[in-house]
Scaffold this motif. Structure first.
Motif, short mmCIF file in Angstrom:
data_model
loop_
_atom_site.label_atom_id
_atom_site.label_comp_id
_atom_site.label_asym_id
_atom_site.label_seq_id
_atom_site.Cartn_x
_atom_site.Cartn_y
_atom_site.Cartn_z
N ASN A 31 0.83 -1.20 0.00
CA ASN A 31 0.00 0.00 0.00
C ASN A 31 0.87 1.26 0.00
OD1 ASN A 31 -1.82 2.08 0.52
ND2 ASN A 31 -3.09 0.81 1.86
N GLN A 32 1.01 1.88 -1.16
CA GLN A 32 1.88 3.05 -1.31
C GLN A 32 1.37 4.24 -0.51
OE1 GLN A 32 4.68 3.12 -3.18
NE2 GLN A 32 4.52 1.17 -4.27
N SER A 33 0.09 4.28 -0.19
CA SER A 33 -0.45 5.41 0.57
C SER A 33 -0.08 5.32 2.05
CB SER A 33 -1.97 5.48 0.41
OG SER A 33 -2.59 4.35 1.01
N LYS A 34 0.31 4.11 2.51
CA LYS A 34 0.63 3.93 3.93
C LYS A 34 2.13 3.96 4.21
CE LYS A 34 -1.57 0.85 6.36
NZ LYS A 34 -2.20 -0.40 6.84
N TYR A 35 2.95 3.70 3.17
CA TYR A 35 4.38 3.53 3.41
C TYR A 35 5.22 4.30 2.40
CZ TYR A 35 2.31 -0.68 5.52
OH TYR A 35 1.53 -1.55 6.23
N ASP A 36 6.39 4.73 2.85
CA ASP A 36 7.45 5.17 1.94
C ASP A 36 8.31 3.93 1.69
OD1 ASP A 36 6.76 7.86 1.69
OD2 ASP A 36 7.79 8.39 3.55
N ILE A 37 8.45 3.57 0.43
CA ILE A 37 9.12 2.31 0.08
C ILE A 37 10.52 2.59 -0.44
CG2 ILE A 37 8.88 0.14 -1.18
CD1 ILE A 37 6.49 0.86 0.63
N TYR A 38 11.48 1.84 0.09
CA TYR A 38 12.87 1.93 -0.38
C TYR A 38 13.32 0.55 -0.89
CZ TYR A 38 12.83 6.28 2.29
OH TYR A 38 12.51 7.53 2.78
N PRO A 39 13.23 0.30 -2.18
CA PRO A 39 13.74 -0.96 -2.71
C PRO A 39 15.27 -0.96 -2.66
CG PRO A 39 12.16 0.06 -4.22
CD PRO A 39 12.58 1.11 -3.22
N ILE A 40 15.83 -1.98 -2.01
CA ILE A 40 17.28 -2.11 -1.89
C ILE A 40 17.70 -3.40 -2.61
CG2 ILE A 40 19.25 -2.24 -0.33
CD1 ILE A 40 17.71 0.36 -0.04
N GLY A 41 18.40 -3.24 -3.73
CA GLY A 41 18.84 -4.39 -4.50
C GLY A 41 20.24 -4.83 -4.12
N ILE A 42 20.43 -6.15 -4.07
CA ILE A 42 21.74 -6.72 -3.79
C ILE A 42 22.15 -7.56 -4.99
CG2 ILE A 42 23.11 -8.15 -2.21
CD1 ILE A 42 20.92 -7.63 -0.08
N THR A 43 23.30 -7.25 -5.58
CA THR A 43 23.76 -7.98 -6.75
C THR A 43 24.32 -9.35 -6.34
OG1 THR A 43 25.99 -7.06 -6.64
CG2 THR A 43 24.35 -5.81 -7.90
N LYS A 44 24.56 -10.19 -7.32
CA LYS A 44 25.09 -11.52 -7.02
C LYS A 44 26.49 -11.47 -6.41
CE LYS A 44 22.44 -14.34 -10.26
NZ LYS A 44 22.49 -15.28 -11.40
N ASP A 45 27.21 -10.37 -6.66
CA ASP A 45 28.54 -10.25 -6.04
C ASP A 45 28.51 -9.41 -4.77
OD1 ASP A 45 28.10 -7.83 -7.25
OD2 ASP A 45 29.98 -7.78 -8.37
N GLY A 46 27.30 -9.17 -4.24
CA GLY A 46 27.18 -8.60 -2.91
C GLY A 46 27.17 -7.09 -2.82
N LYS A 47 27.00 -6.38 -3.92
CA LYS A 47 26.91 -4.91 -3.88
C LYS A 47 25.47 -4.49 -3.61
CE LYS A 47 30.83 -3.90 -6.92
NZ LYS A 47 31.27 -5.27 -7.26
N TRP A 48 25.31 -3.48 -2.73
CA TRP A 48 24.00 -2.98 -2.33
C TRP A 48 23.71 -1.65 -3.02
CZ3 TRP A 48 21.32 -4.36 2.68
CH2 TRP A 48 21.77 -5.59 3.18
N PHE A 49 22.48 -1.49 -3.50
CA PHE A 49 22.06 -0.25 -4.15
C PHE A 49 20.63 0.08 -3.75
CE2 PHE A 49 25.20 -2.14 -6.94
CZ PHE A 49 25.98 -1.06 -7.37
N GLU A 50 20.37 1.37 -3.56
CA GLU A 50 18.97 1.80 -3.51
C GLU A 50 18.51 1.95 -4.95
OE1 GLU A 50 15.95 5.39 -2.29
OE2 GLU A 50 18.09 5.75 -2.36
#
Length: 343
Positions: A31-50
């Motif tokens: 529910n986008q109206s209830k939350y601020d969403i931060y998708p955090i992706g992790i690559t196969k070699d372990g790098k984190w990105f917003e």
């Protein structure tokens, strides 16, 4: 004020691709109206990105090339406590095995799903068996092979397995999910091939007696007072429900409810909740069973603490069949994470 939710996806396990599809489904239904969403992706070699781009690019894997919408050091959102709840949609190792859960515990961040110990035990099929045996949970007969022993004397180990179990038998890496590395052996040659395959993914291998069974799953939700959804049944397109049958072969069917008597369905639900409590699960888990086609004896198969959340996954479908909409399920999981963190 909206709660800030970090949705973690991808990861370094063999289930990276499935995680992306599950996360895309969660992001489309939260529910986008209830939350601020931060998708955090992790690559196969372990790098984190917003990642702030298209959800479709998460699903198809193109998000990693979408530099315009990708910000490095996505983990800083967690370390700086700029989020209220972490929702790890990370199947398999380095996500479902207690590692992410431990990090969240150190940061005192509520995390959706079971905690460190429960996640670690449920991820390891062998230790799940060890623990549940003490409580009399019926399971298929099994034997364990480790990489060192197998390399020392392959023929001796093969003979040991054949003396312990009849064919057919299932060969499984102890720490793996989505049926990755699992094979079914009908003879010695297939057993050798299966062991070689399983040892690619783990140094410990679980070998179980093959049961002529139906595959029944139960979605469990809750902390101290968990409840079970109506059980569902898998009718695989292949001889057993392997990775391809789960995610690529549309001929596999899902029956909700499972085609069993009400009495048997209640027995399975009660056992699922019992297993959930024994393993100290919290938030959610999918408890999988094998039901013998002839005797209808019920055997515990495995427990998944971050079950699939794709559009065809059983966990959300079983709750939908039980009257709980997908977005409401996500709301409850977030509330359960906060409740557990405050205790």
């Amino acid at each position: 004020m909206k709660k800030k939710i970090a949705v973690l996806f991808g990861g370094q396990s063999t289930e990276h691709e499935v995680s992306r599809v599950s996360a895309a489904s969660v992001l489309k239904n939260i529910n986008q109206s209830k939350y601020d969403i931060y998708p955090i992706g992790i690559t196969k070699d372990g790098k984190w990105f917003e990642y702030t781009g298209s959800i479709d690019k998460i699903e198809n894997g193109e998000w990693e090339q979408d530099e315009y919408y990708k910000t490095p050091d996505g983990h800083k959102f967690l370390f700086n406590k700029e989020v209220d709840v972490v929702f790890p949609v990370l199947h398999g190792l380095y996500g479902e095995d207690g590692t992410i859960q431990g990090m969240c515990k150190l940061l005192n961040l509520p995390c959706v799903g079971p905690g460190v110990m429960s996640s670690a035990v449920c991820m390891d099929k062998i230790y799940t068996k060890y623990l549940l045996e003490k409580f009399g949970i019926k399971q298929a007969e099994y034997i364990i092979v480790n990489a060192y022993e197998y390399k020392q004397d392959k023929e001796e180990i093969i003979n040991k397995v054949e003396n312990a179990l009849p064919y057919p038998m299932f060969i499984k890496p102890s720490n793996s999910g989505s049926s990755v590395g699992i094979t079914k052996a009908h003879n010695k040659e297939e057993l050798k091939i299966g062991l070689s395959e399983a040892l690619k993914y783990d140094r410990k291998v679980l070998i179980e007696r093959g049961i002529n069974a139906r595959e029944v799953e139960v979605a469990v939700l809750g902390n101290d007072y968990p409840k079970a959804a109506v059980p569902g049944e898998i009718v695989p397109a292949k001889e057993f429900y392997d990775y391809e049958a789960k995610y690529q072969n549309e001929a596999s069917k899902l029956l909700i409810p499972a085609a069993l008597s009400n009495e048997k369905l209640e027995q399975i639900k009660e056992t699922a909740i019992k297993v959930y409590k024994i393993l100290d699960c919290a938030g959610m888990a999918r408890v999988d069973f094998l039901v013998d086609k002839d005797s209808e004896e019920v055997y515990l198969n495995e427990v998944n603490t971050i079950p699939g959340f794709t559009k065809i996954s059983m966990y959300p479908k079983m709750w939908q069949a039980s009257g709980k909409a997908y977005s409401d399920l996500i709301d409850e999981l977030i509330e359960l994470a906060e409740e557990r963190n405050n205790k």
